[in-house]
Design an enzyme around this catalytic site. Structure first.
Site, PDB file in Angstrom:
ATOM      1  N   ARG A 121     104.194  -1.661  80.214  1.00 48.60           N
ATOM      2  CA  ARG A 121     104.896  -0.515  80.787  1.00 48.60           C
ATOM      3  C   ARG A 121     106.176  -0.926  81.521  1.00 48.60           C
ATOM      4  NH1 ARG A 121     103.281   3.161  85.584  1.00 48.60           N
ATOM      5  NH2 ARG A 121     104.250   5.160  85.076  1.00 48.60           N
ATOM      6  N   HIS A 131     109.807   0.868  81.163  1.00 51.15           N
ATOM      7  CA  HIS A 131     110.541   1.454  82.285  1.00 51.15           C
ATOM      8  C   HIS A 131     111.856   0.726  82.542  1.00 51.15           C
ATOM      9  CE1 HIS A 131     107.360   4.204  84.302  1.00 51.15           C
ATOM     10  NE2 HIS A 131     107.207   4.180  82.993  1.00 51.15           N
ATOM     11  N   VAL A 147     116.095   2.803  81.524  1.00 49.96           N
ATOM     12  CA  VAL A 147     117.063   3.012  82.606  1.00 49.96           C
ATOM     13  C   VAL A 147     118.142   1.944  82.492  1.00 49.96           C
ATOM     14  CG1 VAL A 147     117.372   3.218  85.087  1.00 49.96           C
ATOM     15  CG2 VAL A 147     115.193   3.887  84.038  1.00 49.96           C
ATOM     16  N   GLY A 192     119.221   0.513  80.028  1.00 48.25           N
ATOM     17  CA  GLY A 192     118.960  -0.465  78.960  1.00 48.25           C
ATOM     18  C   GLY A 192     118.022  -1.586  79.407  1.00 48.25           C
ATOM     19  N   ASP A 209     117.600  -4.528  80.768  1.00 47.69           N
ATOM     20  CA  ASP A 209     118.446  -5.454  81.520  1.00 47.69           C
ATOM     21  C   ASP A 209     117.800  -5.902  82.817  1.00 47.69           C
ATOM     22  OD1 ASP A 209     118.402  -3.175  82.959  1.00 47.69           O
ATOM     23  OD2 ASP A 209     120.555  -2.805  82.949  1.00 47.69           O
ATOM     24  N   SER A 226     116.804  -4.232  85.189  1.00 43.94           N
ATOM     25  CA  SER A 226     117.182  -3.445  86.372  1.00 43.94           C
ATOM     26  C   SER A 226     115.933  -3.010  87.139  1.00 43.94           C
ATOM     27  CB  SER A 226     118.013  -2.228  85.968  1.00 43.94           C
ATOM     28  OG  SER A 226     117.324  -1.416  85.034  1.00 43.94           O
ATOM     29  N   ASN A 234     107.895   5.409  89.305  1.00 40.96           N
ATOM     30  CA  ASN A 234     107.531   3.996  89.507  1.00 40.96           C
ATOM     31  C   ASN A 234     106.765   3.724  90.791  1.00 40.96           C
ATOM     32  OD1 ASN A 234     108.894   3.396  87.144  1.00 40.96           O
ATOM     33  ND2 ASN A 234     110.798   2.866  88.183  1.00 40.96           N
ATOM     34  N   HIS A 276      99.291   4.114  75.219  1.00 38.95           N
ATOM     35  CA  HIS A 276      98.257   4.677  76.092  1.00 38.95           C
ATOM     36  C   HIS A 276      96.851   4.465  75.526  1.00 38.95           C
ATOM     37  CE1 HIS A 276     101.473   7.507  78.077  1.00 38.95           C
ATOM     38  NE2 HIS A 276     101.604   6.250  78.431  1.00 38.95           N
ATOM     39  N   THR A 277      96.697   3.516  74.661  1.00 39.54           N
ATOM     40  CA  THR A 277      95.385   3.058  74.231  1.00 39.54           C
ATOM     41  C   THR A 277      94.810   2.062  75.242  1.00 39.54           C
ATOM     42  OG1 THR A 277      94.161   1.878  72.504  1.00 39.54           O
ATOM     43  CG2 THR A 277      96.413   1.192  72.836  1.00 39.54           C
ATOM     44  N   THR A 297      87.887   3.736  74.205  1.00 39.82           N
ATOM     45  CA  THR A 297      87.957   2.271  74.105  1.00 39.82           C
ATOM     46  C   THR A 297      89.079   1.741  75.003  1.00 39.82           C
ATOM     47  OG1 THR A 297      89.432   2.455  72.189  1.00 39.82           O
ATOM     48  CG2 THR A 297      87.085   2.202  71.717  1.00 39.82           C
TER      49      THR A 297
HETATM   50  C1  HEM Z   1     106.086   9.538  75.970  1.00 41.06           C
HETATM   51  C2  HEM Z   1     106.375   9.552  77.237  1.00 41.06           C
HETATM   52  C3  HEM Z   1     105.541   8.843  78.266  1.00 41.06           C
HETATM   53  C4  HEM Z   1     105.093   9.387  79.419  1.00 41.06           C
HETATM   54  C5  HEM Z   1     105.328  10.804  79.903  1.00 41.06           C
HETATM   55  C6  HEM Z   1     104.320   8.382  80.088  1.00 41.06           C
HETATM   56  C7  HEM Z   1     103.716   8.550  81.319  1.00 41.06           C
HETATM   57  C8  HEM Z   1     102.819   7.667  81.888  1.00 41.06           C
HETATM   58  C9  HEM Z   1     102.113   7.897  83.123  1.00 41.06           C
HETATM   59  C10 HEM Z   1     102.258   9.104  84.011  1.00 41.06           C
HETATM   60  C11 HEM Z   1     101.282   6.834  83.319  1.00 41.06           C
HETATM   61  C12 HEM Z   1     100.318   6.628  84.495  1.00 41.06           C
HETATM   62  C13 HEM Z   1     101.059   6.151  85.727  1.00 41.06           C
HETATM   63  C14 HEM Z   1     100.221   6.230  86.984  1.00 41.06           C
HETATM   64  O1  HEM Z   1      99.515   7.226  87.168  1.00 41.06           O
HETATM   65  O2  HEM Z   1     100.307   5.295  87.810  1.00 41.06           O
HETATM   66  C15 HEM Z   1     101.483   5.932  82.218  1.00 41.06           C
HETATM   67  C16 HEM Z   1     100.833   4.735  82.060  1.00 41.06           C
HETATM   68  C17 HEM Z   1     101.120   3.844  81.066  1.00 41.06           C
HETATM   69  N1  HEM Z   1     102.143   3.957  80.131  1.00 41.06           N
HETATM   70 FE1  HEM Z   1     103.147   5.617  79.683  1.00 41.06          FE
HETATM   71  N2  HEM Z   1     104.308   7.258  79.340  1.00 41.06           N
HETATM   72  C18 HEM Z   1     105.053   7.482  78.208  1.00 41.06           C
HETATM   73  C19 HEM Z   1     105.360   6.560  77.231  1.00 41.06           C
HETATM   74  C20 HEM Z   1     104.991   5.233  77.286  1.00 41.06           C
HETATM   75  C21 HEM Z   1     105.559   4.185  76.470  1.00 41.06           C
HETATM   76  C22 HEM Z   1     106.688   4.388  75.479  1.00 41.06           C
HETATM   77  C23 HEM Z   1     104.911   3.037  76.808  1.00 41.06           C
HETATM   78  C24 HEM Z   1     105.111   1.634  76.295  1.00 41.06           C
HETATM   79  C25 HEM Z   1     105.937   1.292  75.341  1.00 41.06           C
HETATM   80  C26 HEM Z   1     103.933   3.381  77.822  1.00 41.06           C
HETATM   81  C27 HEM Z   1     103.035   2.507  78.367  1.00 41.06           C
HETATM   82  C28 HEM Z   1     102.126   2.842  79.357  1.00 41.06           C
HETATM   83  C29 HEM Z   1     101.033   1.979  79.770  1.00 41.06           C
HETATM   84  C30 HEM Z   1     100.637   0.676  79.102  1.00 41.06           C
HETATM   85  C31 HEM Z   1     100.413   2.600  80.862  1.00 41.06           C
HETATM   86  C32 HEM Z   1      99.245   2.051  81.711  1.00 41.06           C
HETATM   87  C33 HEM Z   1      99.816   1.168  82.817  1.00 41.06           C
HETATM   88  C34 HEM Z   1      98.799   0.516  83.736  1.00 41.06           C
HETATM   89  O3  HEM Z   1      97.598   0.675  83.574  1.00 41.06           O
HETATM   90  O4  HEM Z   1      99.274  -0.166  84.673  1.00 41.06           O
HETATM   91  N3  HEM Z   1     104.040   4.713  78.101  1.00 41.06           N
HETATM   92  N4  HEM Z   1     102.434   6.462  81.376  1.00 41.06           N
END
Ligand code: HEM
Ligand code: NAG
Length: 334
Positions: free
Chosen positions: A62, A66, A70, A72, A74, A76, A94, A195-196, A253
């Site tokens: 993640r 992130h 923002v 690019g 880089d 940041s 964040n 989000h798997t 899973t």
């Molecule tokens: C499509 C738009 C997306 C939205 C709206 C979104 C939003 C979120 C939110 C709200 C969380 C939970 C944060 C928290 O409650 O602390 C999350 C977790 C996560 N996101 Fe996304 N996300 C998106 C796309 C992505 C992408 C593109 C990736 C990676 C390439 C990603 C990877 C992850 C991962 C791995 C987690 C779990 C992080 C952890 O357990 O520390 N997400 N995301």
């Protein structure tokens, strides 16, 4: 006439990829001579970190996302706040949510020992994300990471609030959000498959539990299952309070990097609103078709995911004389 049209399209494509990504400026074996052990040091230390805390795989993946959305890719996102410049870490998406900074610090420290001023923080983030996905206990695909990114001289608090998609975004907003970064709908769907693994806080999915009952056009059976799912979520995350309680993004899973995310969202059981709108707001059925394909063919998902991650890693990279190579990923060089 037809030829001319084709040529124009080709030129447009070429032109677009040149302005949207610095791909042609990144190099595959960038550190081969400059710092031969770099990739090995990164991979080893990601492995060590995951042994202690498996969730870090998700958190590190993640971080790269992130960062790239923002200004690019880089680094940041890694800058700490300094007077007059609140960091991206303080921005809504964040704050109290991003994790894994210490892992990056440690890797950067070791790389500075090995080859000072050589490996950028932005490249570290890209390599770490790649290794994290592969090193999950039941891991995901590996992809080529092109290298040679430089680090930014600034962070953008407002950019983080503006460009990182929110979990309660509509499908249209998500699509536009990705489009701004040069990513298309297929990238959106494949990358959402991240989000798997990992978890979300109650604040990120509460709205989805208690939002007014929506029309459900999938029949009674599915509606009932959906309601049960919401009841379970409600027991973790009440109407108010317990903001920082966690739920896994993939209920079935959570520890595997697999295609179960897509099966979940077909059943209305994505944790975040943004997961579910991929299906519920997909009017022409194209996304649903792609989701079905991934749900029934993990290899296909892995191939698409790898391709989209490489695309994401190329967003607005700084190369050559742009930016700098930070000594400490948290601060720009003096
Ligand atoms: C499509 C738009 C997306 C939205 C709206 C979104 C939003 C979120 C939110 C709200 C969380 C939970 C944060 C928290 O409650 O602390 C999350 C977790 C996560 N996101 Fe996304 N996300 C998106 C796309 C992505 C992408 C593109 C990736 C990676 C390439 C990603 C990877 C992850 C991962 C791995 C987690 C779990 C992080 C952890 O357990 O520390 N997400 N995301
Ligand atoms: C999304 O959530 C934010 C923060 O909780 C809130 O301010 C905003 O109104 C919500 N947007 C929608 C469309 O529900």
């Amino acid at each position: 006439m037809e030829r001319l049209g084709l040529l124009l399209i080709l030129i447009t494509i070429l032109f677009n990829t040149q302005t949207l990504s610095g791909n042609e400026l990144l190099i595959h074996d960038y550190y081969k001579e400059k710092c031969p052990l770099a990739e090995e040091i990164v991979r080893h230390n990601v492995g060590v970190a995951l042994l202690k805390d498996p969730r870090l795989a998700a958190s590190l993946l993640r971080l790269h996302f992130h960062d790239c959305f923002v200004l690019g890719c880089d680094a940041s996102v890694l800058l700490d706040s300094v007077e007059g410049m609140p960091s991206e870490k303080q921005a809504g998406p964040n704050l109290n949510s991003l994790r894994g900074f210490e892992v990056i610090d440690k890797i950067k420290y070791l790389l500075e020992e090995e080859c000072p001023y050589t490996v950028s923080c932005a490249d570290i983030l890209a390599m770490v994300a790649r290794d994290a996905v592969e090193l999950v206990l039941r891991g995901g695909p590996r992809w080529e990471v092109w290298l040679g990114r430089k680090d930014s001289l600034e962070s953008s608090f407002s950019g983080a609030n503006l460009f990182i998609p929110a979990p309660n975004s509509s499908l249209e907003t998500l699509i536009n959000n990705f489009k701004q970064q040069g990513l298309d709908i297929e990238d959106l769907v494949a990358l959402s498959g991240s989000h798997t693994i990992g978890r979300a806080r109650c604040t990120s999915f509460r709205q989805r539990i208690y939002e007014p009952k929506q029309e459900y056009h999938y029949g009674y059976d599915r509606y009932k299952r959906y309601t049960n799912f919401r009841r379970i979520l409600g027991s973790i995350c009440p109407v108010t309070g317990r903001d920082n309680k966690f739920a896994p993004l993939d209920f079935q899973t959570p520890k595997r990097f697999d295609n179960h995310y897509f099966i979940n969202i077909l059943e209305g059981k994505g944790l975040l609103g943004s997961d579910n709108v991929l299906i519920s707001q997909d009017l022409d059925g194209k996304i649903t078709e792609q989701v079905w394909a991934y749900a029934s063919n993990e290899k296909l998902f892995f191939a698409s995911f790898a391709k989209s991650m490489m695309k994401m890693g190329n967003i607005n990279v700084l190369t050559g004389n742009e930016g700098e190579i930070r000594r400490n990923c948290r601060f720009v060089n003096a």
